[in-house]
Design a protein around this motif. Structure first.
Motif, mmCIF file in Angstrom:
data_model
loop_
_atom_site.group_PDB
_atom_site.id
_atom_site.type_symbol
_atom_site.label_atom_id
_atom_site.label_comp_id
_atom_site.label_asym_id
_atom_site.label_seq_id
_atom_site.Cartn_x
_atom_site.Cartn_y
_atom_site.Cartn_z
ATOM 1 N N UNK A 243 54.435 46.628 93.518
ATOM 2 C CA UNK A 243 53.292 46.189 94.325
ATOM 3 C C UNK A 243 53.314 46.801 95.721
ATOM 4 N N UNK A 244 54.496 46.949 96.295
ATOM 5 C CA UNK A 244 54.593 47.554 97.623
ATOM 6 C C UNK A 244 54.129 49.011 97.584
ATOM 7 N N UNK A 245 54.418 49.701 96.482
ATOM 8 C CA UNK A 245 53.997 51.101 96.330
ATOM 9 C C UNK A 245 52.484 51.187 96.129
ATOM 10 N N UNK A 246 51.956 50.366 95.223
ATOM 11 C CA UNK A 246 50.532 50.419 94.893
ATOM 12 C C UNK A 246 49.640 49.947 96.033
ATOM 13 N N UNK A 247 50.182 49.112 96.913
ATOM 14 C CA UNK A 247 49.381 48.578 98.017
ATOM 15 C C UNK A 247 49.754 49.211 99.348
ATOM 16 N N UNK A 248 50.401 50.356 99.313
ATOM 17 C CA UNK A 248 50.784 51.069 100.522
ATOM 18 C C UNK A 248 49.568 51.838 101.064
ATOM 19 N N UNK A 249 49.073 51.490 102.259
ATOM 20 C CA UNK A 249 47.884 52.170 102.799
ATOM 21 C C UNK A 249 48.109 53.651 103.074
ATOM 22 N N UNK A 250 49.367 54.077 103.197
ATOM 23 C CA UNK A 250 49.626 55.504 103.398
ATOM 24 C C UNK A 250 49.406 56.290 102.101
ATOM 25 N N UNK A 251 49.513 55.589 100.974
ATOM 26 C CA UNK A 251 49.264 56.225 99.678
ATOM 27 C C UNK A 251 47.810 56.043 99.266
ATOM 28 N N UNK A 252 47.319 54.810 99.373
ATOM 29 C CA UNK A 252 45.934 54.478 99.022
ATOM 30 C C UNK A 252 45.266 53.760 100.190
ATOM 31 N N UNK A 253 44.409 54.433 100.941
ATOM 32 C CA UNK A 253 43.712 53.777 102.056
ATOM 33 C C UNK A 253 42.921 52.558 101.577
ATOM 34 N N UNK A 254 42.872 51.517 102.392
ATOM 35 C CA UNK A 254 42.190 50.266 102.038
ATOM 36 C C UNK A 254 42.632 49.782 100.655
ATOM 37 N N UNK A 255 43.927 49.515 100.480
ATOM 38 C CA UNK A 255 44.454 49.210 99.143
ATOM 39 C C UNK A 255 43.899 47.939 98.510
ATOM 40 N N UNK A 256 43.392 47.000 99.312
ATOM 41 C CA UNK A 256 42.857 45.752 98.744
ATOM 42 C C UNK A 256 41.442 45.931 98.194
ATOM 43 N N UNK A 257 40.854 47.069 98.427
ATOM 44 C CA UNK A 257 39.508 47.355 97.930
ATOM 45 C C UNK A 257 39.573 47.906 96.508
ATOM 46 N N UNK A 258 38.710 47.402 95.641
ATOM 47 C CA UNK A 258 38.623 47.908 94.263
ATOM 48 C C UNK A 258 37.735 49.141 94.288
ATOM 49 N N UNK A 259 38.356 50.314 94.329
ATOM 50 C CA UNK A 259 37.638 51.561 94.559
ATOM 51 C C UNK A 259 38.019 52.602 93.515
ATOM 52 N N UNK A 260 37.077 52.933 92.637
ATOM 53 C CA UNK A 260 37.352 53.887 91.560
ATOM 54 C C UNK A 260 37.375 55.332 92.035
#
Length: 300
Positions: A243-260
């Motif tokens: 979860x820390x990897x998948x929600x890392x903003x440096x990897x995925x900006x705005x990680x809490x947003x459901x963005x395809x």
């Protein structure tokens, strides 16, 4: 998987029809667990409507709860219930294996139809086969791992589709196009059609990134490792926090947003998306889980 696809679709359709006849709200997660359990027991044990196997669902639920509980082996505690559930599961699976062995001895030409048949036929280089205890341990591990996670993943897929109507609309349009392009003689979903999907797999990937059903994994350092200036000594236990990897903003900006749009690029940076782990220890049920997510979400 292609051979089992029809069974997965059949179970989903039947369940949807049953729900529609109830004419009242349903609790979605328990219902999804029942669908997944039917699929898993069919694939692993070729068991359909078997009363002996049907009793196993609640036992696996208790066993799963005990895996994440305090190690207190006293009546009333989840860990104690899990130990009792496992003992009952061992007896049931031992009975199933015994029954299969007798059937195989009578009809050896029948062939391998499920996971138990395959495990019973596995041999090492010396011709030694797996012991019954080993087969039971593997079956329990596979079912515990796949039962809860597949149902939870499907539930979160439905939630994300409901919360994002524009995503749901595009996913629905893709499925309708696939149905329109089918030959008139075709009955049911095919593996070729699943592989042709481009939009719904993005929905599933984004669900797994945002939700991280399997939140972490443990590893054991077999030698000293230097990682970004930090020394991990040999023998240490390592916790990989998905979860820390998948929600890392440096990897995925705005990680809490459901963005395809995150999935528009072909490549994903190594180690940035690991819902099933990675390397030689990747989850063996990966293909089953993804196929189940796709089949159940597109039908709903």
């Amino acid at each position: 998987m292609a051979m089992k696809l029809g069974h997965i679709e059949h179970n989903v359709i039947n369940s949807l029809e049953e729900w529609s006849r109830l004419n009242c709200p349903i609790e979605i997660l328990p219902e999804l667990k029942r669908i997944v359990f039917k699929v898993i027991t069919h694939i692993f044990m070729d068991a359909d409507d078997d009363p002996v196997v049907a009793d196993m669902e609640s036992l696996f639920t208790e066993l799963h709860a005990g895996l994440f509980s305090l190690n207190v082996n006293l009546p009333g505690f989840a860990f104690h219930k899990a130990i009792k559930a496992r003992k009952k599961l061992v007896k049931i699976l031992s009975y199933v294996i015994e029954r299969k062995t007798k059937a195989l001895n009578k009809e050896p030409e029948k062939g391998k139809r499920d996971m138990i048949d395959l495990l019973m036929g596995v041999e090492d280089d010396d011709g030694k086969k797996l012991e019954e205890e080993d087969i039971i341990d593997l079956l329990i591990m596979f079912v515990v791992d796949g039962h809860e996670s597949s149902a939870l993943g499907t539930m979160w897929g439905l939630i994300n589709l409901a919360e994002n109507p524009e995503v749901f609309k595009k996913a629905k349009e893709e499925q309708e196009m696939i149905v329109r392009n089918r030959p008139s003689t075709q009955k049911g979903l095919t593996l070729r059609e699943i592989k042709s999907m481009t939009y719904l797999p993005k929905v599933i990937d984004e669900m797994m990134r945002k939700t991280s059903i399997n939140f972490a994994a443990f590893r054991h350092a077999i030698e000293d490792v230097n990682m970004d200036g930090y020394l991990i000594p040999k023998g240490w236990k390592i916790l990989v926090w998905y979860r820390a990897i998948h929600m890392d903003p440096q990897i995925d900006p705005n990680p809490h947003e459901f963005n395809l749009k995150r999935w528009d690029n072909d490549g994903v940076k190594t180690g940035a998306f690991i819902p099933f782990g990675a390397g030689t220890r990747i989850c063996p049920e990966r293909d089953l889980a993804i196929t189940s997510y796709l089949t159940m979400n597109l039908r709903k």
